[in-house]
Scaffold this motif. Structure first.
Motif: not given
Length: 450
Positions: A301-326
């Motif tokens: 979850l937190h790595r997804g947020k870092c990719y999302h809000h700080n580094l703007r790497v959308k594909d990696k962020s989406l993958a981490d969010y989805s894994e956190a949800i799983r």
């Protein structure tokens, strides 16, 4: 005449009280996990085995001789000798445990023999100590097993007979030679088989005890380290509460220096690195945490947020969010983060369409738009008072309402604006957009009536 003449009554196997006692007492101990008392019983049981080796094929005279040396007096002499051998081994091989093992066994030999046999305690203790002193004197003089066996042989000869009177003494050289042969053979067998077994049982106990002590010491050390880790971790959390980011980060670094696998400290330091703008370091901490515990959702979850809000790497962020949800399907945080990401992607596409005057694309309901609606809705299912989810979903509906002027989108937007503001007054900035949706609703209704 032997001192046994008044300590023991009959030195025969049939009349042995010690044999009867040990058979009952040995059943009370855990042989698989012996304590020192069990070692004592094992020593006595070993002494009881003396002279009982296989007599098949032996001369009848030898068999008759053996019957005169299987009673309590002989058992005592063998027990005293066996104890001495065990004590010598302990002092040499296990000096740290020697007193802990040898002294209780020594006391129990004295206590149990005089108790079981109903003999005088003072005189028995004197006899026991004198015999140990004889063996020690021989050892101190540099004598070996041969001399110890000669001493023990003489002691065993004095135990012969029914009541240890002069009539039981050996009357001819042939009988003396025969009895000496029997005792020597029995001692050789005892030295070859029983003494190593007695020492092996003591050695096994010592090794197990040493291992337990090591594990106990290791456990105490680990507990102490864990206490220090917990103290430093809680100190770091207190600094986080005070928004002292740098000192909090140092506190978590101290925890991780002692225990690089401290999952929670990695998460907290990663969050602090993100706050301090050290995004690469934050990613590294979250990644290490994932490697340590890939079945825990927080690091994803937190790595997804870092990719999302700080580094703007959308594909990696989406993958981490989805894994956190799983991994944590009942947690709203993953759905909210992914909903925001889908929301941003949909908004970006809409802005690009407007910039190109592509009204068809702007009005199109994208997959990301629907995915964002789905994720915000799931957040609300899991946390019915999640005001930010209502606010974000309201803004999504409002964007489409402006493009389509669909009554359902308008009404959904108005309802979500109302709910978000009722849950949190900080969403008061939404009043203007809610009023806009209400005006749009009136206009749409008038157009429909017209």
């Amino acid at each position: 005449m032997s001192i046994f003449s008044w300590l023991f009554s009959k030195n025969t196997e049939k009349n042995s009280m010690v044999r009867k006692w040990i058979l009952q007492e040995i059943k009370k101990v855990d042989i698989e996990n012996p304590d020192v008392y069990a070692l004592f019983l094992g020593l006595i049981q070993t002494a009881v085995y003396w002279g009982k080796y296989d007599t098949k094929g032996q001369d009848d005279q030898i068999l008759q001789v053996s019957k005169q040396y299987l009673g309590d007096a002989t058992i005592f002499e063998i027990a005293a000798y066996t104890y001495y051998r065990v004590e010598i081994w302990l002092n040499k091989e296990q000096p740290e445990l020697a007193k802990q093992i040898a002294l209780p066994i020594r006391e129990w030999i004295a206590e149990k023999f005089h108790t079981v046999l109903y003999v005088d305690e003072r005189q028995f203790n004197q006899l026991f100590e004198e015999q140990l002193l004889r063996y020690k004197s021989l050892t101190s003089a540099g004598k070996g097993l041969t001399e110890l066996h000669l001493e023990l042989e003489q002691r065993i000869l004095l135990t012969k007979g029914d009541r240890f009177n002069k009539q039981s003494l050996i009357k001819d050289s042939a009988s003396a030679a025969l009895e000496s042969q029997y005792i020597k053979n029995s001692l050789a067998k005892y030295e070859e088989i029983n003494i190593p077994e007695a020492i092996a049982s003591i050695q096994q106990y010592c090794e197990k005890h040493s291992k337990m002590k090591f594990e106990e010491k290791k456990s105490k050390s680990q507990q102490l380290n864990q206490n220090h880790e917990q103290r430093d971790y809680l100190y770091g959390m207190a600094l986080v509460a005070q928004q002292d980011w740098v000192r909090a980060c140092n506190a978590f670094t101290k925890v991780l220096s002692a225990n690089p696998k401290h999952y929670d400290a990695l998460i907290q330091r990663g969050l602090l690195y993100s706050t301090l703008g050290q995004y690469v370091d934050a990613l590294q901490d979250f990644t290490v945490a994932i490697e340590l515990n890939p079945n825990e959702s927080a690091a994803y979850l937190h790595r997804g947020k870092c990719y999302h809000h700080n580094l703007r790497v959308k594909d990696k962020s989406l993958a981490d969010y989805s894994e956190a949800i799983r991994l944590a399907p009942n947690s709203a945080a993953g759905y909210f983060g992914r909903g925001e990401l889908y929301d941003e992607i949909a908004l970006h596409k809409e802005k690009q369409a407007l910039e190109k005057n592509d009204h068809l694309t702007y009005a199109h309901v994208s997959e990301e738009f629907l995915a964002a609606i789905h994720d915000y809705s799931q957040v609300i299912v899991l946390e019915p008072e999640h005001d930010a989810a209502y606010a974000n979903r309201a803004l999504l509906y409002a964007r489409k309402a402006r493009a389509f002027q669909d009554l359902d989108d308008i009404e959904n937007a108005i309802a979500d604006f109302e709910k978000a503001m009722s849950l949190n007054w900080e969403h008061g900035y939404l009043y203007k957009q809610q009023d806009e949706m209400k005006e749009l609703l009136e206009d749409s209704q008038l157009e429909k009536e017209a």
